[in-house]
Design a protein around this motif. Sequence first.
Motif, PDB file in Angstrom:
ATOM      1  N   ASP A   1       0.829  -1.204   0.000  1.00 39.24           N
ATOM      2  CA  ASP A   1       0.000   0.000   0.000  1.00 39.24           C
ATOM      3  C   ASP A   1       0.864   1.256   0.000  1.00 39.24           C
ATOM      4  O   ASP A   1       1.765   1.404   0.839  1.00 39.24           O
ATOM      5  CB  ASP A   1      -0.917   0.016   1.223  1.00 39.24           C
ATOM      6  N   GLY A   2       0.583   2.145  -0.954  1.00 38.53           N
ATOM      7  CA  GLY A   2       1.321   3.393  -1.049  1.00 38.53           C
ATOM      8  C   GLY A   2       2.697   3.272  -1.668  1.00 38.53           C
ATOM      9  O   GLY A   2       3.420   4.260  -1.768  1.00 38.53           O
ATOM     10  N   ARG A   3       3.053   2.080  -2.114  1.00 36.60           N
ATOM     11  CA  ARG A   3       4.387   1.853  -2.674  1.00 36.60           C
ATOM     12  C   ARG A   3       4.317   1.624  -4.185  1.00 36.60           C
ATOM     13  O   ARG A   3       3.305   1.152  -4.702  1.00 36.60           O
ATOM     14  CB  ARG A   3       5.037   0.614  -2.038  1.00 36.60           C
ATOM     15  N   PRO A   4       5.412   1.891  -4.895  1.00 38.01           N
ATOM     16  CA  PRO A   4       5.506   1.444  -6.285  1.00 38.01           C
ATOM     17  C   PRO A   4       5.790  -0.056  -6.306  1.00 38.01           C
ATOM     18  O   PRO A   4       6.481  -0.587  -5.428  1.00 38.01           O
ATOM     19  CB  PRO A   4       6.694   2.249  -6.828  1.00 38.01           C
TER      20      PRO A   4
ATOM     21  N   THR B   1       5.656  -3.816  -9.159  1.00 36.38           N
ATOM     22  CA  THR B   1       5.406  -4.359 -10.485  1.00 36.38           C
ATOM     23  C   THR B   1       5.070  -5.831 -10.374  1.00 36.38           C
ATOM     24  O   THR B   1       5.217  -6.452  -9.316  1.00 36.38           O
ATOM     25  CB  THR B   1       6.620  -4.150 -11.422  1.00 36.38           C
TER      26      THR B   1
ATOM     27  N   ALA C   1      -3.494  -3.576 -10.259  1.00 35.01           N
ATOM     28  CA  ALA C   1      -3.871  -2.177 -10.034  1.00 35.01           C
ATOM     29  C   ALA C   1      -5.347  -2.034  -9.685  1.00 35.01           C
ATOM     30  O   ALA C   1      -5.711  -1.236  -8.809  1.00 35.01           O
ATOM     31  CB  ALA C   1      -3.528  -1.346 -11.271  1.00 35.01           C
TER      32      ALA C   1
ATOM     33  N   ARG D   1      -4.429   1.140  -4.038  1.00 37.87           N
ATOM     34  CA  ARG D   1      -3.463   1.941  -3.264  1.00 37.87           C
ATOM     35  C   ARG D   1      -2.025   1.667  -3.691  1.00 37.87           C
ATOM     36  O   ARG D   1      -1.102   2.351  -3.263  1.00 37.87           O
ATOM     37  CB  ARG D   1      -3.628   1.658  -1.773  1.00 37.87           C
ATOM     38  N   ILE D   2      -1.818   0.673  -4.528  1.00 40.56           N
ATOM     39  CA  ILE D   2      -0.478   0.351  -5.016  1.00 40.56           C
ATOM     40  C   ILE D   2      -0.192   1.155  -6.283  1.00 40.56           C
ATOM     41  O   ILE D   2      -1.043   1.281  -7.162  1.00 40.56           O
ATOM     42  CB  ILE D   2      -0.344  -1.153  -5.309  1.00 40.56           C
ATOM     43  N   LYS D   3       1.010   1.658  -6.420  1.00 41.98           N
ATOM     44  CA  LYS D   3       1.428   2.398  -7.614  1.00 41.98           C
ATOM     45  C   LYS D   3       2.068   1.391  -8.582  1.00 41.98           C
ATOM     46  O   LYS D   3       3.290   1.207  -8.600  1.00 41.98           O
ATOM     47  CB  LYS D   3       2.422   3.492  -7.237  1.00 41.98           C
TER      48      LYS D   3
ATOM     49  N   ASP E   1       3.636  -0.262 -11.693  1.00 45.96           N
ATOM     50  CA  ASP E   1       4.393   0.105 -12.886  1.00 45.96           C
ATOM     51  C   ASP E   1       4.544  -1.151 -13.739  1.00 45.96           C
ATOM     52  O   ASP E   1       5.324  -2.041 -13.399  1.00 45.96           O
ATOM     53  CB  ASP E   1       5.770   0.650 -12.496  1.00 45.96           C
TER      54      ASP E   1
ATOM     55  N   ASP F   1      11.949  -0.718  -3.598  1.00 46.12           N
ATOM     56  CA  ASP F   1      11.424   0.369  -2.778  1.00 46.12           C
ATOM     57  C   ASP F   1      11.915   0.245  -1.343  1.00 46.12           C
ATOM     58  O   ASP F   1      11.188   0.493  -0.391  1.00 46.12           O
ATOM     59  CB  ASP F   1       9.896   0.375  -2.815  1.00 46.12           C
TER      60      ASP F   1
END
Length: 336
Positions: free
Chosen positions: A122-125, A127, A137, A142-144, A146, A154
């Motif tokens: 949560d709140g982190r980048p 993949t 996604a 809440r996940i960034k 990519d 991270d």
Amino acid sequence: MAAHRVAVVVPTDFTLFELGVAVEVFAEPRPEHGTGWYDVRVCTAHPGEAAAVNGLFEARIRHGVEAIDDAETIIVVDAEENLHRPAEPEVIDAIRRAYRRGARLVSFCTGAFVLAAAGVLDGRPATTHWEFAGLLARSYPRIKVDPDVLYVDDGQVLTSAGTAAGIDLSLHIIRKDHGAHVARNVARSMVVAPHREGGQAQFVMTPVPNFTPEQEGVSRAMQYAMENLHEDLGLTLLASRAYMSPRNFSRRFRDVTGTTPVKWLNHQRLTRVRELLEQTDLSVERIAAETGFNSAVTLRQRFAQHLLTSPTAYRRAFRAGGAEAATPSSVGAPAA
């Protein structure tokens, strides 16, 4: 120096490759690097019940989730068989405990869904495999996410893209723990590149989709574009091939494909560029002309923007008939 304790967490139905990567990289004895290597335990929620996804054989895994509580690094491998319920509650709880005490958490491929279910992304980048990035996604907004990079570092939590990207992330971890020289030696022993260029976007090919009869206008325009990529294919021309106004064509095109005509066309041109780089000896200048880019400079810019590597490096890595791996560079994590 004490060995670094690693727990490799596998689901009851596990994928062979990702587990093999973790074992090969971290569990293989490497006395040439001295003491302080890795002490690896493979674990599962139900020891003795794990089996390969393809059903060809079973694996005797002795350790349960207690191995997670003893580990300094936890690696979660593929969870593709059940992405909506990616792990047993006891695994999720153990990962949360590990996160709270500061252990390093790592996922290979769809193992990211396990970390996501535990809330540690949560709140982190992050993949995962490009095929499941959209699902990740949507399921965990809440996940960034990519979808382009090979891995994301991270800090405490690291995630990798599909399958072989687990190797890239593993070598990155070794670089952090033991330095670039050791990572290069491990890569050499595995006969892999110590650092690959580009992200996972370069491995994605998008075919023209199948169409229903009412979508034939858009299909006709797309087919024309695919056969004439060298032309100046503006919106007005494509709309005329669909017998629509440009405004109506743009709307229908997005309804059918989920993207705009310009973005779709650029992707098809880059796909053709990749095919020509792989299958021919044509110069970049000639390829640019055959795929509708105004110049080699424009082609190189677009190629780097979307595939995170250069045409020359891509050709070295993917040349038909077997070629050298791409020259290492500073890509892979968020800085790719």
